[in-house]
Design a protein around this motif. Structure first.
Motif, PDB file in Angstrom:
ATOM      1  N   LEU A  26       0.795  -1.226   0.000  1.00  0.00           N
ATOM      2  CA  LEU A  26       0.000   0.000   0.000  1.00  0.00           C
ATOM      3  C   LEU A  26       0.829   1.278   0.000  1.00  0.00           C
ATOM      4  O   LEU A  26       0.270   2.375   0.047  1.00  0.00           O
TER       5      LEU A  26
ATOM      6  N   PHE B 261      -0.633   5.081  -0.515  1.00  0.00           N
ATOM      7  CA  PHE B 261      -0.548   5.961   0.652  1.00  0.00           C
ATOM      8  C   PHE B 261       0.206   7.242   0.318  1.00  0.00           C
ATOM      9  O   PHE B 261      -0.220   8.351   0.669  1.00  0.00           O
TER      10      PHE B 261
ATOM     11  N   GLY C 237      -8.747  -3.260   9.270  1.00  0.00           N
ATOM     12  CA  GLY C 237      -8.253  -2.922   7.940  1.00  0.00           C
ATOM     13  C   GLY C 237      -7.296  -1.758   8.037  1.00  0.00           C
ATOM     14  O   GLY C 237      -7.176  -1.102   9.067  1.00  0.00           O
ATOM     15  N   SER C 238      -6.589  -1.487   6.939  1.00  0.00           N
ATOM     16  CA  SER C 238      -5.581  -0.432   6.948  1.00  0.00           C
ATOM     17  C   SER C 238      -6.230   0.946   6.931  1.00  0.00           C
ATOM     18  O   SER C 238      -7.038   1.257   6.048  1.00  0.00           O
TER      19      SER C 238
ATOM     20  N   ALA D 276      -5.238   5.075   6.942  1.00  0.00           N
ATOM     21  CA  ALA D 276      -4.217   6.116   6.826  1.00  0.00           C
ATOM     22  C   ALA D 276      -4.573   7.213   7.816  1.00  0.00           C
ATOM     23  O   ALA D 276      -5.736   7.614   7.928  1.00  0.00           O
TER      24      ALA D 276
ATOM     25  N   THR E 205       0.850   8.119   8.541  1.00  0.00           N
ATOM     26  CA  THR E 205       1.221   6.718   8.402  1.00  0.00           C
ATOM     27  C   THR E 205      -0.021   5.911   8.072  1.00  0.00           C
ATOM     28  O   THR E 205      -1.136   6.450   8.033  1.00  0.00           O
ATOM     29  N   PHE E 206       0.151   4.624   7.823  1.00  0.00           N
ATOM     30  CA  PHE E 206      -1.006   3.737   7.698  1.00  0.00           C
ATOM     31  C   PHE E 206      -0.754   2.508   8.558  1.00  0.00           C
ATOM     32  O   PHE E 206       0.381   2.040   8.717  1.00  0.00           O
ATOM     33  N   THR E 207      -1.822   1.985   9.134  1.00  0.00           N
ATOM     34  CA  THR E 207      -1.691   0.927  10.126  1.00  0.00           C
ATOM     35  C   THR E 207      -2.988   0.139  10.256  1.00  0.00           C
ATOM     36  O   THR E 207      -4.068   0.631   9.901  1.00  0.00           O
ATOM     37  N   GLU E 208      -2.881  -1.068  10.764  1.00  0.00           N
ATOM     38  CA  GLU E 208      -4.059  -1.856  11.135  1.00  0.00           C
ATOM     39  C   GLU E 208      -4.285  -1.813  12.642  1.00  0.00           C
ATOM     40  O   GLU E 208      -5.271  -2.389  13.131  1.00  0.00           O
TER      41      GLU E 208
ATOM     42  N   LYS F   4      -9.815   5.346   4.827  1.00  0.00           N
ATOM     43  CA  LYS F   4      -9.529   3.947   4.566  1.00  0.00           C
ATOM     44  C   LYS F   4      -8.618   3.840   3.366  1.00  0.00           C
ATOM     45  O   LYS F   4      -8.861   4.438   2.325  1.00  0.00           O
TER      46      LYS F   4
END
Length: 339
Positions: free
Chosen positions: A136, A140, A287-288, A290, A302-305, A338
């Motif tokens: 991703l 992102f 789900g991921s 941002a 950042t992006f994270t679960e 998302k």
């Protein structure tokens, strides 16, 4: 963890490496140490400026792997283009040659040089290094700059453009430029491209034809590439089209690559994003997501679960490690979407 942040002077070596890897046609990152240092310095000054309207600012970001410290890629936003150095495009139009007496009606495509995008904001310099073009990260990197613009909209125009790299071969030669070179110039495309990257654009107004060009007078190869993008640029164009960017007939003077545009408030990421209040805990994500911290000079994204959004009360459960990376605490607001 992937962290998007403003560039710093200590990132010079990484930026130079990216400039070398980006190749021909990537005019916003010339392989020139003085120019790259100037870009970094200008960006640092732009982030700390106190302004209420877009001026001649340039915001340059890097994507960093927080575990290794490696710089994975970069992207930038120009607040208002063409304000100090003219921004030229060709606009695709038509002219009609009609003679009722002879029963002749011909519609001819023309290219007219213009400065129509003066004052628009430009997203540019999007480059993700080869080893990181998976998952991703690219999506992102492309979308997060829009959340920065949404949170600081007074610094940007409502018209946002992106100039896409046009068609050229492995040696950096453009079929469109070859026709212009033959009739109006005496320099190769890579040299002209390099001059533009250095900000030396006066030769454009000196040598470029002032009157509309009849497209059917161009070579077949030149005509075929008008409005088309470089093979490596197609993924970036697809991402922007999903955001609502459209091509409205403006193309680059040198390689005829398309310029696409959108209204800032209509960009899909801006419309889909939400502002939420942080609650630091250890959530189970679905789900991921941002996440950006809505700050200016201390901007982080950042992006994270390891996050869970509660739309009913606009709160975001966020893992302490992610909160630390974003430099936020419980009660702070963040912008999310998302991924």
């Amino acid at each position: 963890m992937h962290i998007l942040r403003p560039i710093k002077s200590t990132d010079f070596d990484a930026l130079r490496q990216i400039a070398e890897e980006s190749g021909h046609g990537f005019t916003s990152l010339p392989v020139n140490d003085d120019m790259l240092r100037e870009k970094i310095n200008r960006s640092e000054q732009s982030f700390i400026k106190q302004i209420s309207t877009p001026q001649d600012e340039g915001y340059l970001f890097v994507l960093e792997d927080s575990e290794t410290g490696d710089i994975m890629g970069t992207t930038a936003i120009e607040a208002a283009v063409g304000m100090t150095v003219p921004l030229y495009h060709y606009h695709q139009g038509k002219t009609v040659h009609h003679s009722p007496t002879l029963g002749v009606y011909n519609t001819v495509d023309i290219l007219s040089m213009c400065n129509d995008y003066t004052g628009a904001s430009e997203i540019c310099t999007l480059f993700l290094r080869e080893p990181y073009r998976k998952g991703l990260a690219g999506r992102f990197l492309s979308r997060s700059r829009f959340t920065f613009m949404a949170d600081h909209s007074d610094r940007f125009s409502n018209t946002v453009i992106a100039e896409m790299r046009g068609v050229s071969d492995e040696n950096g030669h453009s079929p469109f430029w070859q026709w212009l070179q033959e009739h109006f110039f005496s320099i190769e495309f890579p040299q002209a491209d390099h001059l533009v990257g250095l900000g030396e654009k006066v030769f454009i107004s000196e040598l470029m034809p002032k009157y509309p060009i009849y497209a059917n007078l161009l070579s077949e190869k030149a005509q075929a590439v008008i409005g088309n993008v470089h093979e490596k640029t197609k993924p970036a164009l697809r991402l922007l089209e999903k955001e609502g960017f459209e091509h409205r007939g403006y193309v680059d003077l040198f390689d005829a690559g398309p310029t696409v545009e959108a209204r800032l408030h209509n960009i899909q990421t801006v419309q889909d994003s939400s502002v939420a209040k942080v609650n630091i805990c250890e959530p189970t994500g679905t789900g991921s997501l941002a996440i950006s911290n809505q700050k200016l000079n201390d901007f982080r994204a950042t992006f994270t679960e390891e996050a869970l959004y509660h739309p009913q009360n606009n709160t975001l459960d966020l893992h302490p490690n992610v909160a630390n990376a974003l430099n936020v605490t419980s009660g702070d607001n963040v912008r999310i979407f998302k991924l």
